[in-house]
Motif scaffolding. Structure first.
Motif, short mmCIF file in Angstrom:
data_model
loop_
_atom_site.label_atom_id
_atom_site.label_comp_id
_atom_site.label_asym_id
_atom_site.label_seq_id
_atom_site.Cartn_x
_atom_site.Cartn_y
_atom_site.Cartn_z
N PRO A 61 0.84 -1.20 0.00
CA PRO A 61 0.00 0.00 0.00
C PRO A 61 0.88 1.25 0.00
O PRO A 61 1.91 1.26 0.64
N GLY A 62 0.47 2.26 -0.72
CA GLY A 62 1.25 3.50 -0.74
C GLY A 62 2.24 3.55 -1.89
O GLY A 62 2.85 4.56 -2.15
N ARG A 113 18.35 6.70 -11.09
CA ARG A 113 18.59 7.48 -9.86
C ARG A 113 18.72 6.56 -8.66
O ARG A 113 19.60 6.72 -7.82
N VAL A 125 17.58 8.86 2.63
CA VAL A 125 17.39 10.28 2.29
C VAL A 125 17.45 10.47 0.78
O VAL A 125 16.61 11.16 0.19
N VAL A 145 14.21 9.03 -0.97
CA VAL A 145 12.96 9.77 -0.78
C VAL A 145 13.11 11.23 -1.23
O VAL A 145 12.29 11.73 -2.01
N ASP A 146 14.16 11.90 -0.76
CA ASP A 146 14.26 13.34 -1.02
C ASP A 146 14.88 13.68 -2.38
O ASP A 146 14.68 14.77 -2.89
N VAL A 147 15.66 12.77 -2.95
CA VAL A 147 16.27 13.04 -4.26
C VAL A 147 15.56 12.27 -5.36
O VAL A 147 15.13 12.82 -6.36
N LEU A 161 11.08 8.68 -4.32
CA LEU A 161 10.31 7.47 -3.99
C LEU A 161 9.42 7.73 -2.78
O LEU A 161 9.73 8.58 -1.94
N THR A 162 8.34 6.97 -2.68
CA THR A 162 7.52 7.02 -1.46
C THR A 162 8.20 6.17 -0.39
O THR A 162 9.13 5.40 -0.69
N TYR A 163 7.75 6.30 0.85
CA TYR A 163 8.28 5.45 1.92
C TYR A 163 8.19 3.97 1.48
O TYR A 163 9.11 3.19 1.65
N MET A 202 10.81 5.30 7.60
CA MET A 202 10.43 6.59 8.21
C MET A 202 11.41 6.95 9.33
O MET A 202 11.89 8.08 9.39
N LEU A 207 14.84 7.90 7.91
CA LEU A 207 14.77 9.18 7.21
C LEU A 207 14.75 10.34 8.20
O LEU A 207 15.49 11.32 8.07
N HIS A 208 13.90 10.20 9.21
CA HIS A 208 13.76 11.30 10.18
C HIS A 208 15.03 11.47 11.01
O HIS A 208 15.46 12.59 11.29
#
Lengths: 203, 100
Positions: free
Chosen positions: A16-17, A49, A155, A158-160, A163-165, A180, A183-184
């Motif tokens: 999911p997601g 990427r 990082v 997701v940020d570059v 991608l979703t979690y 998560m 990443l945090h």
């Protein structure tokens, strides 16, 4: 299309997601070549990427994408047309694991392993670059580069790579909650490092 | 400057430490999927950020870091991508998948 039990082809898990492909094409009506054009070819940029985030070397990343494409082509007739990106990322993950296993004995062979992201990254211009502080950017990149791989990869994915979690969880084969928290924690460490630099600068 | 969330936690408002813990999930709304904040919580965080300068600065810091990170990623070169696309085209046009 017939589903066979193949642990490598990534068809078994739907998360999911994960970004679902937008389109109405019935996968059963496509030839293998059409399915490859429809589901695989549009994802090559993203695969490139993510491969770079995984391997950190352009040549290795290119090889990894190439091997992933070969495996995707072999498995295309068993793919049900849902979540092509997640399917491809799973194939890439398994392909990368095999590559890493094969080269374990000569892991130390790259003398330029420590080459900084600043030297290898290509400029990525956008409209807002005009007001961007390049010194701040360089400090962020340096802080990211200093993170352990398992944090840095999340990082970057997701940020570059965008991608979703759930998609990052597919590639790294860890639970979404782990993505998560890594990443945090990674972003918090970058933030703390930047603030610590500021405090040193003010003294 | 108002630290109302920090000083007094009235009704359904969130305190600064609570917002601090939710800040990154709030930032990741579009990529978090099922782990995204639910709408009422997201609205509470948003309201707090409008009112509280301290937390507002905190999310600005995270946004700046994320933008800098986004700019740092160039991906593969145009040449490498062109080679891969060409490879993909040839793979799909030459023969059957089972023989690849």
């Amino acid at each position: 299309m017939v589903h066979e039990a193949d642990p490598d082809d990534g068809n078994s898990d739907v998360v999911p997601g994960v970004t679902e492909r937008v389109g109405n094409t019935d996968p059963a009506s496509l030839s293998a070549e059409q399915a490859f054009q429809e589901y695989v070819m549009p994802e090559i940029d993203v695969l490139g990427r993510v491969a770079l985030s995984l391997t950190r070397h352009s040549a290795d990343a290119e090889d990894l994408v190439q091997d992933t494409l070969v495996r995707a082509w072999k498995a295309i007739e068993r793919f049900d047309g849902r979540y092509p990106r997640a399917w491809l990322l799973t194939i890439m993950r398994n392909t990368n694991l095999n590559r890493v296993r094969k080269r374990l004995p000569d892991l130390e062979r790259n003398p330029d392993e420590g080459m900084s992201v600043l030297e290898t990254a290509e400029p990525h211009m956008s409209a807002e670059d005009e007001v961007v502080d390049p010194v701040f950017d360089a400090r962020v990149v340096a802080a990211l580069d200093g993170l352990p791989d398992r944090f840095r990869q999340v990082v970057e994915m997701v940020d570059v790579d965008g991608l979703t979690y759930a998609e990052a969880a597919e590639v790294l084969d860890v639970p979404v909650g782990t993505i998560m928290s890594r990443l945090h924690r990674a972003r918090r460490r970058v933030r703390d490092e930047l603030l610590a630099d500021d405090e040193v600068g003010e003294q | 400057m108002r630290f109302r969330g920090f000083l007094s936690r009235k009704g359904s408002e969130l305190s600064c430490p609570e917002v601090g813990r939710l800040l990154q999930q709030y930032l990741d709304e579009s990529v978090a999927g099922p782990l995204a904040l639910d709408e009422p919580t997201s609205a509470k965080v948003s309201g707090h950020l409008d009112d509280c300068r301290r937390c507002g600065l905190e999310i600005e810091t995270y946004e700046s870091i994320r933008s800098a990170t986004e700019r740092s990623g160039g991906g593969l070169s145009e040449g490498a991508l062109a080679r891969l696309k060409d490879f993909g085209e040839r793979l799909a046009s030459d023969g059957e998948p089972g023989q690849a």
